[in-house]
Design an enzyme around this catalytic site. Structure first.
Site, mmCIF file in Angstrom:
data_model
loop_
_atom_site.group_PDB
_atom_site.id
_atom_site.type_symbol
_atom_site.label_atom_id
_atom_site.label_comp_id
_atom_site.label_asym_id
_atom_site.label_seq_id
_atom_site.Cartn_x
_atom_site.Cartn_y
_atom_site.Cartn_z
ATOM 1 C CD GLN A 253 6.028 6.715 -3.012
ATOM 2 O OE1 GLN A 253 7.028 6.221 -3.507
ATOM 3 N NE2 GLN A 253 4.812 6.354 -3.385
ATOM 4 N N PRO B 274 10.173 -3.150 -9.631
ATOM 5 C CG PRO B 274 8.002 -3.953 -9.656
ATOM 6 C CD PRO B 274 9.171 -3.746 -8.744
ATOM 7 N N GLY B 275 9.899 -0.431 -11.950
ATOM 8 C CA GLY B 275 9.808 1.013 -12.080
ATOM 9 C C GLY B 275 8.338 1.390 -12.196
ATOM 10 C CE1 TYR B 276 6.340 6.280 -10.323
ATOM 11 C CE2 TYR B 276 8.638 6.287 -11.018
ATOM 12 C CZ TYR B 276 7.660 6.661 -10.118
ATOM 13 O OH TYR B 276 7.987 7.393 -9.009
ATOM 14 C CG ASP C 276 2.483 8.378 -1.624
ATOM 15 O OD1 ASP C 276 2.916 7.391 -1.001
ATOM 16 O OD2 ASP C 276 2.391 8.420 -2.868
ATOM 17 C CB ILE D 148 -0.943 0.048 1.217
ATOM 18 C CG1 ILE D 148 -0.128 0.127 2.525
ATOM 19 C CG2 ILE D 148 -1.884 -1.146 1.224
ATOM 20 C CD1 ILE D 148 -0.986 0.387 3.759
ATOM 21 C CB THR D 149 1.172 4.365 -1.531
ATOM 22 O OG1 THR D 149 -0.102 4.518 -2.193
ATOM 23 C CG2 THR D 149 2.115 3.551 -2.409
ATOM 24 C CD GLN E 24 9.463 9.798 -6.132
ATOM 25 O OE1 GLN E 24 10.031 10.884 -6.019
ATOM 26 N NE2 GLN E 24 9.329 9.177 -7.297
ATOM 27 C CE1 TYR F 98 5.017 1.170 -2.075
ATOM 28 C CE2 TYR F 98 6.879 2.208 -3.178
ATOM 29 C CZ TYR F 98 5.884 1.252 -3.153
ATOM 30 O OH TYR F 98 5.757 0.367 -4.200
#
Length: 240
Positions: A144, A177-179, A88, A85-86, A141, A147
């Site tokens: 984040q 993974p990236g985006y 942010d 989950i995030t 990030q 996260y």
């Protein structure tokens, strides 16, 4: 019936792609979900993959759910810890509950998922543990901190488990993974999405299936000498 694979958060997004790929490769797949009953039911109807509902942040629920999977399908030999989950917020605005929720799911959730199956893997002298981390666990990030901390911690889990499990025929690896073009990323405003793509040398978002293929390789017998490693699938956006 092939080896049993458990995919947490396995009915949507990247997890859905992983579940489908493993099924296509001959695994008997169990996919967990946390709360969206309707989406899980549609997923099972479309794929035939059994879904199980529990919160990976809770150890007792995880242990009970895993016991039910093994009663239904057999010993779990492949674990894909994908649920996450995030919550942010810039650090100066981040609330303790935002920190705790993400830590409990993304970091402690990996412990709660792997720990109940670890003794069986050791006894059978075989296991595949694959943790879905993130590019943001590698580089950090903005907004984040919670996260990124969990996803960096997941890499520490993998490196340590690899050393403990190697002599028992268990491998532990991560995919960062990236985006990726999931429903969540595609829902952001187009200008934001274009800004993200502008940072990716490949000039596009990744596809969930591309992450699933990484996982399938790490789950296979072909990856037996790869242990404690990280596959960075990010279109050349970031190197470690």
């Amino acid at each position: 019936m092939g080896r049993v694979a458990l995919v947490t958060g396995g009915s949507r997004g990247i997890g859905e792609a992983i579940s489908k790929k493993l099924q296509a490769d001959g695994y008997t797949v169990a996919a967990t979900y946390a709360g969206n009953d309707e989406a899980a039911a549609k997923f099972t109807e479309a794929t035939g993959i059994k879904t199980y509902k529990w919160n990976v942040a809770d150890y007792e629920s995880s242990a009970a759910g895993i016991a039910q999977v093994e009663a239904d399908l057999g010993p779990i030999e492949v674990v894909v810890a994908n649920a996450g989950i995030t919550r942010d917020a810039p650090f100066h605005k981040m609330k303790p509950e935002q920190w705790k929720e993400v830590i409990d799911t993304n970091l402690t959730g990996v412990f709660n998922t792997v720990h109940p199956v670890w003794p069986g893997m050791r006894e059978r002298k075989f296991g595949r543990v694959i943790v879905i981390s993130s590019i943001n666990g590698q580089k950090g990030q903005f907004a984040q901190v919670n996260y990124a901390a969990t996803k960096a911690g997941d890499l520490g889990i993998v490196k340590s488990l690899a050393q403990e499990g190697a002599r028992a025929g268990i491998t532990a690896n991560a995919v960062c993974p990236g985006y990726i073009g999931t429903e969540m990323v595609m829902a952001v405003p187009e200008k934001v999405r274009e800004s993200i793509i502008g940072q990716i040398p490949a000039g596009r978002l990744g596809e969930p299936d591309e992450i699933a293929r990484c996982v399938a390789f790490l789950a296979s017998d072909d990856s037996g000498f790869i242990n404690g490693s990280t596959i960075s699938a990010n279109g050349a956006q970031f190197f470690v």
